[in-house]
Design a protein around this motif. Sequence first.
Motif, mmCIF file in Angstrom:
data_model
loop_
_atom_site.group_PDB
_atom_site.id
_atom_site.type_symbol
_atom_site.label_atom_id
_atom_site.label_comp_id
_atom_site.label_asym_id
_atom_site.label_seq_id
_atom_site.Cartn_x
_atom_site.Cartn_y
_atom_site.Cartn_z
ATOM 1 N N THR A 197 0.840 -1.189 0.000
ATOM 2 C CA THR A 197 0.000 0.000 0.000
ATOM 3 C C THR A 197 0.875 1.237 0.000
ATOM 4 O OG1 THR A 197 -1.737 -1.155 1.248
ATOM 5 C CG2 THR A 197 -1.821 1.255 1.198
ATOM 6 N N ILE A 198 0.647 2.096 -0.962
ATOM 7 C CA ILE A 198 1.357 3.372 -1.012
ATOM 8 C C ILE A 198 0.462 4.441 -0.400
ATOM 9 C CG2 ILE A 198 0.541 3.913 -3.345
ATOM 10 C CD1 ILE A 198 3.277 5.263 -3.855
ATOM 11 N N SER A 199 1.075 5.338 0.347
ATOM 12 C CA SER A 199 0.331 6.446 0.944
ATOM 13 C C SER A 199 1.262 7.634 1.072
ATOM 14 C CB SER A 199 -0.233 6.059 2.313
ATOM 15 O OG SER A 199 0.808 5.735 3.214
ATOM 16 N N ARG A 200 0.701 8.771 1.380
ATOM 17 C CA ARG A 200 1.527 9.956 1.553
ATOM 18 C C ARG A 200 0.925 10.855 2.614
ATOM 19 N NH1 ARG A 200 1.966 12.703 -4.073
ATOM 20 N NH2 ARG A 200 3.136 14.290 -2.908
ATOM 21 N N ASP A 201 1.799 11.630 3.237
ATOM 22 C CA ASP A 201 1.406 12.648 4.202
ATOM 23 C C ASP A 201 2.049 13.944 3.737
ATOM 24 O OD1 ASP A 201 1.057 14.361 6.346
ATOM 25 O OD2 ASP A 201 1.318 12.791 7.843
ATOM 26 N N ASN A 202 1.271 14.770 3.082
ATOM 27 C CA ASN A 202 1.839 16.008 2.529
ATOM 28 C C ASN A 202 2.277 16.987 3.610
ATOM 29 O OD1 ASN A 202 1.608 15.126 -0.109
ATOM 30 N ND2 ASN A 202 -0.377 16.119 -0.440
ATOM 31 N N ALA A 203 1.674 16.903 4.773
ATOM 32 C CA ALA A 203 2.087 17.777 5.879
ATOM 33 C C ALA A 203 3.483 17.414 6.377
ATOM 34 C CB ALA A 203 1.083 17.695 7.015
ATOM 35 N N LYS A 204 3.848 16.142 6.205
ATOM 36 C CA LYS A 204 5.163 15.665 6.638
ATOM 37 C C LYS A 204 6.131 15.475 5.473
ATOM 38 C CE LYS A 204 3.475 13.255 10.754
ATOM 39 N NZ LYS A 204 3.408 11.973 11.491
ATOM 40 N N ASN A 205 5.689 15.839 4.266
ATOM 41 C CA ASN A 205 6.543 15.682 3.081
ATOM 42 C C ASN A 205 7.082 14.258 2.960
ATOM 43 O OD1 ASN A 205 6.144 18.367 2.560
ATOM 44 N ND2 ASN A 205 8.293 18.944 2.603
ATOM 45 N N THR A 206 6.231 13.291 3.175
ATOM 46 C CA THR A 206 6.672 11.901 3.209
ATOM 47 C C THR A 206 5.702 11.001 2.447
ATOM 48 O OG1 THR A 206 7.726 12.248 5.361
ATOM 49 C CG2 THR A 206 7.359 9.980 4.690
ATOM 50 N N VAL A 207 6.279 10.062 1.715
ATOM 51 C CA VAL A 207 5.493 9.016 1.073
ATOM 52 C C VAL A 207 5.925 7.684 1.669
ATOM 53 C CG1 VAL A 207 7.114 8.793 -0.877
ATOM 54 C CG2 VAL A 207 4.736 8.064 -1.138
ATOM 55 N N TYR A 208 4.977 6.780 1.808
ATOM 56 C CA TYR A 208 5.237 5.503 2.460
ATOM 57 C C TYR A 208 4.911 4.342 1.512
ATOM 58 C CZ TYR A 208 4.778 8.547 6.546
ATOM 59 O OH TYR A 208 4.915 9.566 7.444
ATOM 60 N N LEU A 209 5.526 3.218 1.802
ATOM 61 C CA LEU A 209 5.168 1.979 1.128
ATOM 62 C C LEU A 209 5.057 0.901 2.202
ATOM 63 C CD1 LEU A 209 4.625 0.704 -1.664
ATOM 64 C CD2 LEU A 209 6.997 -0.117 -1.606
ATOM 65 N N GLN A 210 3.836 0.554 2.528
ATOM 66 C CA GLN A 210 3.589 -0.528 3.480
ATOM 67 C C GLN A 210 3.599 -1.841 2.717
ATOM 68 O OE1 GLN A 210 3.126 -0.530 6.927
ATOM 69 N NE2 GLN A 210 3.186 -2.756 6.683
#
Length: 121
Positions: A68-81
């Motif tokens: 699962t890809i997700s992002r948090d624009n407030a933290k300038n971060t993208v994740y890959l679970q």
Amino acid sequence: VQLQASGGGLVQAGGSLRLSCAASGRTFSMYPMGWFRQAPGKEREFVASISRSGGSTDYADSVKGRFTISRDNAKNTVYLQMNVLKPEDTAVYYCAAANIITSDRYQYNYWGQGTQLTVSS
């Protein structure tokens, strides 16, 4: 934009891991983001992508239902679970930024340095 991927490591088959990619600058939310991976002796391949807002995602068939890809624009971060990991997921994982949401690696202009994932059987 500068990208820094982290979170790789050694995990047993069936396990889970989450990769992170931190971006510098205030324009992170302007970029669709992607994750790619490259195994030894193989070409870099698409894993997942996400739109600027996070409302649209796309996955390679090989990881669909497990990653699962997700992002948090407030933290300038993208994740890959990554769940239900398999030995064939072993690779260096790269995050990248593009101007459009796409699986085409040649459309990505900015790349992180990569983080190694090794899945043992």
